[in-house]
Design an enzyme around this catalytic site. Structure first.
Site, PDB file in Angstrom:
ATOM      1  N   ASP A  67      79.312 -20.804  17.363  1.00 33.42           N
ATOM      2  CA  ASP A  67      80.203 -19.508  16.817  1.00 33.42           C
ATOM      3  C   ASP A  67      79.931 -19.814  15.452  1.00 33.42           C
ATOM      4  O   ASP A  67      79.524 -20.952  15.032  1.00 33.42           O
ATOM      5  CB  ASP A  67      81.263 -19.415  17.294  1.00 33.42           C
ATOM      6  CG  ASP A  67      82.092 -20.496  17.593  1.00 33.42           C
ATOM      7  OD1 ASP A  67      81.961 -21.611  17.100  1.00 33.42           O
ATOM      8  OD2 ASP A  67      83.396 -20.316  17.995  1.00 33.42           O
ATOM      9  N   ASP A 136      94.963 -19.457  22.968  1.00 35.49           N
ATOM     10  CA  ASP A 136      95.171 -18.291  23.609  1.00 35.49           C
ATOM     11  C   ASP A 136      93.990 -17.889  24.720  1.00 35.49           C
ATOM     12  O   ASP A 136      93.772 -16.897  25.107  1.00 35.49           O
ATOM     13  CB  ASP A 136      94.941 -16.911  22.554  1.00 35.49           C
ATOM     14  CG  ASP A 136      93.522 -17.014  21.935  1.00 35.49           C
ATOM     15  OD1 ASP A 136      92.715 -17.728  22.230  1.00 35.49           O
ATOM     16  OD2 ASP A 136      93.376 -15.964  21.089  1.00 35.49           O
ATOM     17  N   HIS A 138      90.655 -18.651  24.497  1.00 29.70           N
ATOM     18  CA  HIS A 138      89.350 -18.270  23.920  1.00 29.70           C
ATOM     19  C   HIS A 138      88.264 -19.412  23.925  1.00 29.70           C
ATOM     20  O   HIS A 138      88.717 -20.471  23.966  1.00 29.70           O
ATOM     21  CB  HIS A 138      89.339 -17.527  22.520  1.00 29.70           C
ATOM     22  CG  HIS A 138      89.742 -18.346  21.434  1.00 29.70           C
ATOM     23  ND1 HIS A 138      90.562 -18.504  20.437  1.00 29.70           N
ATOM     24  CD2 HIS A 138      88.608 -19.576  20.905  1.00 29.70           C
ATOM     25  CE1 HIS A 138      90.457 -19.229  19.323  1.00 29.70           C
ATOM     26  NE2 HIS A 138      89.339 -19.945  19.746  1.00 29.70           N
ATOM     27  N   GLU A 143      87.550 -13.817  21.768  1.00 25.43           N
ATOM     28  CA  GLU A 143      89.112 -13.634  21.937  1.00 25.43           C
ATOM     29  C   GLU A 143      89.430 -12.867  23.264  1.00 25.43           C
ATOM     30  O   GLU A 143      88.781 -12.115  24.047  1.00 25.43           O
ATOM     31  CB  GLU A 143      89.573 -13.043  20.865  1.00 25.43           C
ATOM     32  CG  GLU A 143      89.457 -13.634  19.243  1.00 25.43           C
ATOM     33  CD  GLU A 143      90.668 -14.756  19.191  1.00 25.43           C
ATOM     34  OE1 GLU A 143      90.876 -15.451  20.151  1.00 25.43           O
ATOM     35  OE2 GLU A 143      90.805 -15.098  18.003  1.00 25.43           O
TER      36      GLU A 143
HETATM   37  C1  GLP Z   1      87.926 -22.316  17.384  1.00 24.68           C
HETATM   38  C2  GLP Z   1      86.564 -22.512  17.749  1.00 24.68           C
HETATM   39  C3  GLP Z   1      86.520 -22.911  19.096  1.00 24.68           C
HETATM   40  C4  GLP Z   1      87.522 -24.213  19.444  1.00 24.68           C
HETATM   41  C5  GLP Z   1      88.758 -23.721  18.908  1.00 24.68           C
HETATM   42  C6  GLP Z   1      89.841 -24.920  19.086  1.00 24.68           C
HETATM   43  O1  GLP Z   1      88.510 -21.146  17.267  1.00 24.68           O
HETATM   44  N1  GLP Z   1      85.720 -21.248  17.623  1.00 24.68           N
HETATM   45  O2  GLP Z   1      85.232 -23.326  19.656  1.00 24.68           O
HETATM   46  O3  GLP Z   1      87.551 -24.490  20.790  1.00 24.68           O
HETATM   47  O4  GLP Z   1      88.789 -23.453  17.578  1.00 24.68           O
HETATM   48  O5  GLP Z   1      89.732 -25.639  18.340  1.00 24.68           O
HETATM   49  P1  GLP Z   1      90.701 -27.108  18.310  1.00 24.68           P
HETATM   50  O6  GLP Z   1      89.874 -27.957  19.294  1.00 24.68           O
HETATM   51  O7  GLP Z   1      90.644 -27.581  16.852  1.00 24.68           O
HETATM   52  O8  GLP Z   1      91.895 -26.842  18.762  1.00 24.68           O
END
Ligand code: GLP
Length: 260
Positions: A67, A136, A138, A143
């Site tokens: 992404d 949440d 995702h 989302e």
């Molecule tokens: C972002 C990324 C996701 C990731 C999420 C959680 O939203 N687009 O790919 O899984 O953050 O991040 P973290 O691992 O820092 O909690």
């Protein structure tokens, strides 16, 4: 879906890095889909350590992005392209030529999304896709209420995700509202999905993903539809799983020749 409960984030990183090393030994030019955020960092550290300390050869590996933010200037240090180059591509001794990702600064975002989906297919598809999970539920930037059949496209972030990600920026206002993400349908085309979740803050999202119904409101629950999905969680992230004892027993009894 296989659930592996590990003692801590480092153990999860080591387990997944070993699976990636096995994949690259079997298929040296495998296409590895990587995720950003804090959670996967122990995977990248463990993999880079294997490259430095063993005869693992990753020189033909290919890396692709999950992404991207829309609208950050090219080369912005928090664009996911910059993050993946810094945290994955360079530490593995690879160059930008081994890397592919969607263009979040394109004038025509819809065309960039379509082009990225086609590029992934033309590259032979993703062999192993790493995933984190948002609080949440995702995956990527899909989302809640993302279509479970969605393709790479533009999405609008929830306020909760913008707040969660604000730590990477100087302040909340700098966090983009729009993003490009591989769709859930796109992600499900990868041959193996490996989701890592660590910490108490992910416990609810993990429980809904693993033990709740398949539902667009919890996008990660789509992993239940995949024939080869592995969810690796530390004790804190596993703390709300009703079947935790079963998952532990299954892992303990797994034949040693069988990897994740
Ligand atoms: C972002 C990324 C996701 C990731 C999420 C959680 O939203 N687009 O790919 O899984 O953050 O991040 P973290 O691992 O820092 O909690």
């Amino acid at each position: 879906m296989e659930i592996v409960i590990v003692p801590d984030a480092a153990a999860g990183g080591e387990l997944i890095a070993t699976a990636i090393a096995d994949l690259l030994t079997r298929k040296p030019d495998a296409l590895l889909g990587v995720a950003t955020g804090s959670t996967p960092l122990p995977i990248y550290e463990a993999l880079a350590a294997k490259v430095r300390g063993t005869d693992l050869d990753v020189s033909r590996a290919r890396i692709c992005q999950l992404d991207e933010y829309v609208g950050l200037p090219k080369g912005h240090p928090e664009s996911y392209r910059s993050v993946v180059l810094r945290e994955v591509v360079e530490p593995l001794g690879l160059t930008e030529s081994s890397f592919m990702g969607p263009d979040g600064s394109a004038d025509d975002i819809a065309a960039a999304c379509f082009a990225y989906d086609r590029a992934l297919a033309a590259a032979g598809g993703v062999d192993l896709q790493l995933l984190g999970i948002g609080t949440d539920g995702h995956i990527g930037f899909n989302e809640p209420c993302s279509s479970l059949a969605s393709r790479t496209r533009i999405k609008t972030l929830t306020e909760r995700t913008r707040v969660d990600n604000a730590r990477f920026f100087d302040n909340l206002d700098e966090v983009p509202h729009h993003v490009i993400t591989q769709g859930i349908g796109t992600i499900l085309e990868a041959r193996h999905l490996v989701l890592l979740a660590t910490g108490e803050g992910k416990a609810d999202a993990v429980a809904l993903t693993v033990e709740g119904p398949v539902s667009a409101v919890v996008p990660a629950s789509a992993l239940q539809l995949h024939p080869h999905a592995t969810v690796v969680v530390d004790e804190a992230a596993a703390s709300r799983l009703k079947l935790a004892d079963y998952f532990r027993a299954t892992w303990a009894a797994k034949p040693s020749w069988q990897s994740i």
